[in-house]
Scaffold this active site. Sequence first.
Site, PDB file in Angstrom:
ATOM      1  N   ALA A  33      10.673  -8.821  -3.980  1.00 39.62           N
ATOM      2  CA  ALA A  33      10.445  -7.687  -3.077  1.00 39.62           C
ATOM      3  C   ALA A  33      11.603  -7.576  -2.089  1.00 39.62           C
ATOM      4  CB  ALA A  33       9.143  -7.865  -2.313  1.00 39.62           C
TER       5      ALA A  33
ATOM      6  N   TYR B 175      22.292  -5.310   4.376  1.00 37.84           N
ATOM      7  CA  TYR B 175      21.542  -5.854   3.236  1.00 37.84           C
ATOM      8  C   TYR B 175      22.036  -7.258   2.900  1.00 37.84           C
ATOM      9  CZ  TYR B 175      20.462  -6.554  -1.763  1.00 37.84           C
ATOM     10  OH  TYR B 175      20.071  -7.076  -2.983  1.00 37.84           O
TER      11      TYR B 175
ATOM     12  N   LYS C  82      20.186 -10.907   3.104  1.00 38.24           N
ATOM     13  CA  LYS C  82      20.051 -11.743   1.906  1.00 38.24           C
ATOM     14  C   LYS C  82      20.722 -13.110   2.103  1.00 38.24           C
ATOM     15  CE  LYS C  82      17.859  -9.326  -1.354  1.00 38.24           C
ATOM     16  NZ  LYS C  82      16.740  -9.832  -2.164  1.00 38.24           N
TER      17      LYS C  82
ATOM     18  N   GLU D  84      26.210  -9.470  -3.673  1.00 40.77           N
ATOM     19  CA  GLU D  84      26.641  -8.835  -2.418  1.00 40.77           C
ATOM     20  C   GLU D  84      26.973  -9.882  -1.351  1.00 40.77           C
ATOM     21  OE1 GLU D  84      26.935  -5.290  -1.417  1.00 40.77           O
ATOM     22  OE2 GLU D  84      27.252  -5.357  -3.558  1.00 40.77           O
TER      23      GLU D  84
ATOM     24  N   THR E 261      22.006 -12.395  -4.257  1.00 43.20           N
ATOM     25  CA  THR E 261      22.798 -11.294  -4.823  1.00 43.20           C
ATOM     26  C   THR E 261      24.294 -11.541  -4.718  1.00 43.20           C
ATOM     27  OG1 THR E 261      23.486  -9.022  -4.330  1.00 43.20           O
ATOM     28  CG2 THR E 261      22.374 -10.170  -2.568  1.00 43.20           C
TER      29      THR E 261
ATOM     30  N   ARG F 173       0.837  -1.202   0.000  1.00 37.11           N
ATOM     31  CA  ARG F 173       0.000   0.000   0.000  1.00 37.11           C
ATOM     32  C   ARG F 173       0.870   1.249   0.000  1.00 37.11           C
ATOM     33  NH1 ARG F 173      -2.569   4.202   1.653  1.00 37.11           N
ATOM     34  NH2 ARG F 173      -0.815   4.704   2.995  1.00 37.11           N
TER      35      ARG F 173
HETATM   36  P1  NDP Z   1      13.778  -2.533  -6.852  1.00 32.07           P
HETATM   37  O1  NDP Z   1      14.180  -1.788  -5.644  1.00 32.07           O
HETATM   38  O2  NDP Z   1      13.641  -1.839  -8.163  1.00 32.07           O
HETATM   39  O3  NDP Z   1      12.378  -3.262  -6.559  1.00 32.07           O
HETATM   40  C1  NDP Z   1      12.061  -3.822  -5.313  1.00 32.07           C
HETATM   41  C2  NDP Z   1      10.553  -3.942  -5.206  1.00 32.07           C
HETATM   42  O4  NDP Z   1      10.230  -4.516  -3.922  1.00 32.07           O
HETATM   43  C3  NDP Z   1       9.813  -2.601  -5.277  1.00 32.07           C
HETATM   44  O5  NDP Z   1       8.723  -2.712  -6.160  1.00 32.07           O
HETATM   45  C4  NDP Z   1       9.310  -2.397  -3.842  1.00 32.07           C
HETATM   46  O6  NDP Z   1       8.080  -1.739  -3.748  1.00 32.07           O
HETATM   47  C5  NDP Z   1       9.121  -3.836  -3.383  1.00 32.07           C
HETATM   48  N1  NDP Z   1       9.122  -3.926  -1.925  1.00 32.07           N
HETATM   49  C6  NDP Z   1      10.045  -3.400  -1.088  1.00 32.07           C
HETATM   50  N2  NDP Z   1       9.725  -3.663   0.180  1.00 32.07           N
HETATM   51  C7  NDP Z   1       8.566  -4.374   0.146  1.00 32.07           C
HETATM   52  C8  NDP Z   1       7.747  -4.925   1.147  1.00 32.07           C
HETATM   53  N3  NDP Z   1       8.056  -4.795   2.429  1.00 32.07           N
HETATM   54  N4  NDP Z   1       6.630  -5.619   0.773  1.00 32.07           N
HETATM   55  C9  NDP Z   1       6.307  -5.706  -0.532  1.00 32.07           C
HETATM   56  N5  NDP Z   1       7.049  -5.201  -1.536  1.00 32.07           N
HETATM   57  C10 NDP Z   1       8.173  -4.540  -1.200  1.00 32.07           C
HETATM   58  O7  NDP Z   1      14.796  -3.755  -6.983  1.00 32.07           O
HETATM   59  P2  NDP Z   1      15.250  -4.598  -8.278  1.00 32.07           P
HETATM   60  O8  NDP Z   1      14.107  -4.803  -9.160  1.00 32.07           O
HETATM   61  O9  NDP Z   1      16.505  -4.001  -8.800  1.00 32.07           O
HETATM   62  O10 NDP Z   1      15.689  -5.968  -7.602  1.00 32.07           O
HETATM   63  C11 NDP Z   1      14.767  -7.040  -7.437  1.00 32.07           C
HETATM   64  C12 NDP Z   1      15.320  -8.001  -6.381  1.00 32.07           C
HETATM   65  O11 NDP Z   1      16.567  -8.513  -6.804  1.00 32.07           O
HETATM   66  C13 NDP Z   1      15.564  -7.380  -5.022  1.00 32.07           C
HETATM   67  O12 NDP Z   1      15.281  -8.374  -4.058  1.00 32.07           O
HETATM   68  C14 NDP Z   1      17.056  -7.059  -5.016  1.00 32.07           C
HETATM   69  O13 NDP Z   1      17.555  -7.065  -3.709  1.00 32.07           O
HETATM   70  C15 NDP Z   1      17.578  -8.240  -5.832  1.00 32.07           C
HETATM   71  N6  NDP Z   1      18.795  -8.013  -6.577  1.00 32.07           N
HETATM   72  C16 NDP Z   1      18.876  -6.972  -7.470  1.00 32.07           C
HETATM   73  C17 NDP Z   1      19.999  -6.798  -8.240  1.00 32.07           C
HETATM   74  C18 NDP Z   1      20.140  -5.672  -9.198  1.00 32.07           C
HETATM   75  O14 NDP Z   1      21.276  -5.394  -9.610  1.00 32.07           O
HETATM   76  N7  NDP Z   1      19.055  -5.026  -9.608  1.00 32.07           N
HETATM   77  C19 NDP Z   1      21.139  -7.752  -8.128  1.00 32.07           C
HETATM   78  C20 NDP Z   1      20.921  -8.822  -7.187  1.00 32.07           C
HETATM   79  C21 NDP Z   1      19.790  -8.939  -6.464  1.00 32.07           C
HETATM   80  P3  NDP Z   1       7.931  -0.152  -3.963  1.00 32.07           P
HETATM   81  O15 NDP Z   1       7.865  -0.013  -5.471  1.00 32.07           O
HETATM   82  O16 NDP Z   1       6.664   0.142  -3.263  1.00 32.07           O
HETATM   83  O17 NDP Z   1       9.141   0.481  -3.357  1.00 32.07           O
HETATM   84  P1  GDR Z   2      25.162  -1.923  -5.333  1.00 30.25           P
HETATM   85  O1  GDR Z   2      24.649  -0.791  -6.349  1.00 30.25           O
HETATM   86  O2  GDR Z   2      25.489  -1.387  -4.014  1.00 30.25           O
HETATM   87  O3  GDR Z   2      26.240  -2.683  -6.046  1.00 30.25           O
HETATM   88  O4  GDR Z   2      23.850  -2.811  -5.162  1.00 30.25           O
HETATM   89  P2  GDR Z   2      24.831   0.795  -6.331  1.00 30.25           P
HETATM   90  O5  GDR Z   2      24.535   1.245  -7.702  1.00 30.25           O
HETATM   91  O6  GDR Z   2      24.072   1.400  -5.216  1.00 30.25           O
HETATM   92  O7  GDR Z   2      26.402   0.970  -6.016  1.00 30.25           O
HETATM   93  C1  GDR Z   2      27.401   0.453  -6.878  1.00 30.25           C
HETATM   94  C2  GDR Z   2      28.761   0.987  -6.449  1.00 30.25           C
HETATM   95  O8  GDR Z   2      28.827   2.378  -6.750  1.00 30.25           O
HETATM   96  C3  GDR Z   2      29.360   3.068  -5.631  1.00 30.25           C
HETATM   97  N1  GDR Z   2      28.905   4.471  -5.663  1.00 30.25           N
HETATM   98  C4  GDR Z   2      27.634   4.892  -5.485  1.00 30.25           C
HETATM   99  N2  GDR Z   2      26.492   4.212  -5.267  1.00 30.25           N
HETATM  100  C5  GDR Z   2      25.346   4.929  -5.161  1.00 30.25           C
HETATM  101  N3  GDR Z   2      24.182   4.265  -4.991  1.00 30.25           N
HETATM  102  N4  GDR Z   2      25.331   6.293  -5.217  1.00 30.25           N
HETATM  103  C6  GDR Z   2      26.470   7.019  -5.422  1.00 30.25           C
HETATM  104  O9  GDR Z   2      26.445   8.233  -5.473  1.00 30.25           O
HETATM  105  C7  GDR Z   2      27.680   6.292  -5.576  1.00 30.25           C
HETATM  106  N5  GDR Z   2      28.964   6.661  -5.819  1.00 30.25           N
HETATM  107  C8  GDR Z   2      29.689   5.560  -5.870  1.00 30.25           C
HETATM  108  C9  GDR Z   2      28.842   2.279  -4.435  1.00 30.25           C
HETATM  109  O10 GDR Z   2      29.599   2.602  -3.273  1.00 30.25           O
HETATM  110  C10 GDR Z   2      29.023   0.862  -4.949  1.00 30.25           C
HETATM  111  O11 GDR Z   2      30.336   0.442  -4.753  1.00 30.25           O
HETATM  112  C11 GDR Z   2      23.054  -3.192  -6.284  1.00 30.25           C
HETATM  113  C12 GDR Z   2      21.602  -3.333  -5.781  1.00 30.25           C
HETATM  114  O12 GDR Z   2      20.767  -3.521  -6.888  1.00 30.25           O
HETATM  115  C13 GDR Z   2      21.471  -4.518  -4.848  1.00 30.25           C
HETATM  116  O13 GDR Z   2      20.079  -4.730  -4.556  1.00 30.25           O
HETATM  117  C14 GDR Z   2      22.037  -5.756  -5.520  1.00 30.25           C
HETATM  118  O14 GDR Z   2      21.954  -6.858  -4.641  1.00 30.25           O
HETATM  119  C15 GDR Z   2      23.481  -5.518  -5.944  1.00 30.25           C
HETATM  120  O15 GDR Z   2      23.516  -4.408  -6.822  1.00 30.25           O
HETATM  121  C16 GDR Z   2      24.061  -6.720  -6.672  1.00 30.25           C
END
Ligand code: NDP
Ligand code: GDR
Length: 365
Positions: free
Chosen positions: A81, A161, A165, A127, A125, A35
């Site tokens: 999520a 985080y 995970k 991470e 992930t 919500r």
């Molecule tokens: P986003 O942050 O874009 O999406 C996460 C989604 O989860 C959002 O729609 C958010 O809702 C929803 N959400 C967060 N908290 C809750 C909750 N308490 N209950 C229900 N829904 C919730 O992430 P990504 O699409 O990039 O990533 C998807 C998944 O993959 C995540 O679990 C992330 O940790 C993991 N991941 C991502 C990577 C990446 O590089 N993108 C790499 C490895 C893992 P709302 O829109 O309302 O905020």
């Molecule tokens: P990450 O992604 O932490 O790898 O997690 P992010 O893009 O946040 O950071 C990548 C690297 O860039 C450095 N960095 C910054 N990061 C952000 N966000 N903002 C800045 O201004 C900035 N400047 C430098 C960070 O320190 C980091 O080293 C993403 C997410 O999608 C996770 O949910 C997922 O699990 C991992 O990738 C794999």
Amino acid sequence: MKKKALVTGVAGQDGSYLAELLLEKGYEVHGLVRRTSNENATYRIDHIKDRINLIEGEVSDSGSVYSIVEEYKFDEIYNLAAQSHVGTSFKQPDYTMQVDALGPLHFLEAIRRYSPKTRFYQASTSELFGKNFTEVREAWEDMVVDRYQDENTEFMPQSPYAVAKLAAHNLVRIYREGYGLHAGCGILFNHESERRGENFVTRKITKWLGEYKVWAETHGVVNPTFSEDYIHYENESFPKLRLGNIKACRDWGHAQDYVEAMWLMTQQDSADDYVISTGETYSVHDFLTEAFNVISISDYDQYIVIDPKFYRPAEVEYLKGRSDKAKEVLGWSPKISFKELVKRMVWSDINGKKEKVHKLQKEEL
Ligand code: NDP
Ligand code: GDR
């Protein structure tokens, strides 16, 4: 009969691409959304909203998860999520644990109790590896010639985080081995896209470039719209971009390729964990260079400011995945290159800004 799938986090980057893929494959798609008072919260899925059944739910609330799983008895659940921002997890560790560790546990327990045939995908992930990597040494000189992470590399999380995970990752294994659930984790390396959240480093950079390009093309007539937090004004005509550690290295792919891997994993006869990555690593500095090159700026230095505010208490410095297992078992490999990814993101932000400006101009007429 159509397969029935639930995608949690359906309004997020990956959720939106996965929902599109499942619809293409003929699934009945359900999406979990929480919500919110924000009407724009589902903007990534607006174009497919009438083809998905949106269910309101909260993954950290066990009752909410149990009743949804019991009622629908899905064929497949993709648990995407999460509080997915690593930096934020240092500021909200408790909340991150509740959503990212307890959320998956609620699904596993609900499946075990009410729907044991449901297949479960958990978004793990890179991470999890944190500081660790596997070294390749040249035998005769004992020199390190490569460093990578794969399914055999030990985990050493570096953030709340990653700890949350990792708990989820282990819970999936325990429910798979202990209760025979079809539950597996995709250990996905960073994947980005035109739909990436604006507080992740790649999108933060390309969003700035979109604003800058349109401002420059209109000779300063169209002003930028930024979160004040990200920019730096000091007598410049255009604000500079504030960044943290630009030496960090990541293995960046495109999200569209990665959701395909999620689906392939879930179709296997037995569930397992897979590393999903491109096998190439670039620094944030490399990303900046490539992105600024798209709009023919060869030296980005004068446009950015390093702000310690964006440094993390503990950092993951180097990620480079090896997805040999995914290639062999799933037949998966990424199609979109780093160069192409950067180009798509930059142009999407330039065109997105132009569309917004045109819309505003029309409304003013
Ligand atoms: P986003 O942050 O874009 O999406 C996460 C989604 O989860 C959002 O729609 C958010 O809702 C929803 N959400 C967060 N908290 C809750 C909750 N308490 N209950 C229900 N829904 C919730 O992430 P990504 O699409 O990039 O990533 C998807 C998944 O993959 C995540 O679990 C992330 O940790 C993991 N991941 C991502 C990577 C990446 O590089 N993108 C790499 C490895 C893992 P709302 O829109 O309302 O905020
Ligand atoms: P990450 O992604 O932490 O790898 O997690 P992010 O893009 O946040 O950071 C990548 C690297 O860039 C450095 N960095 C910054 N990061 C952000 N966000 N903002 C800045 O201004 C900035 N400047 C430098 C960070 O320190 C980091 O080293 C993403 C997410 O999608 C996770 O949910 C997922 O699990 C991992 O990738 C794999």
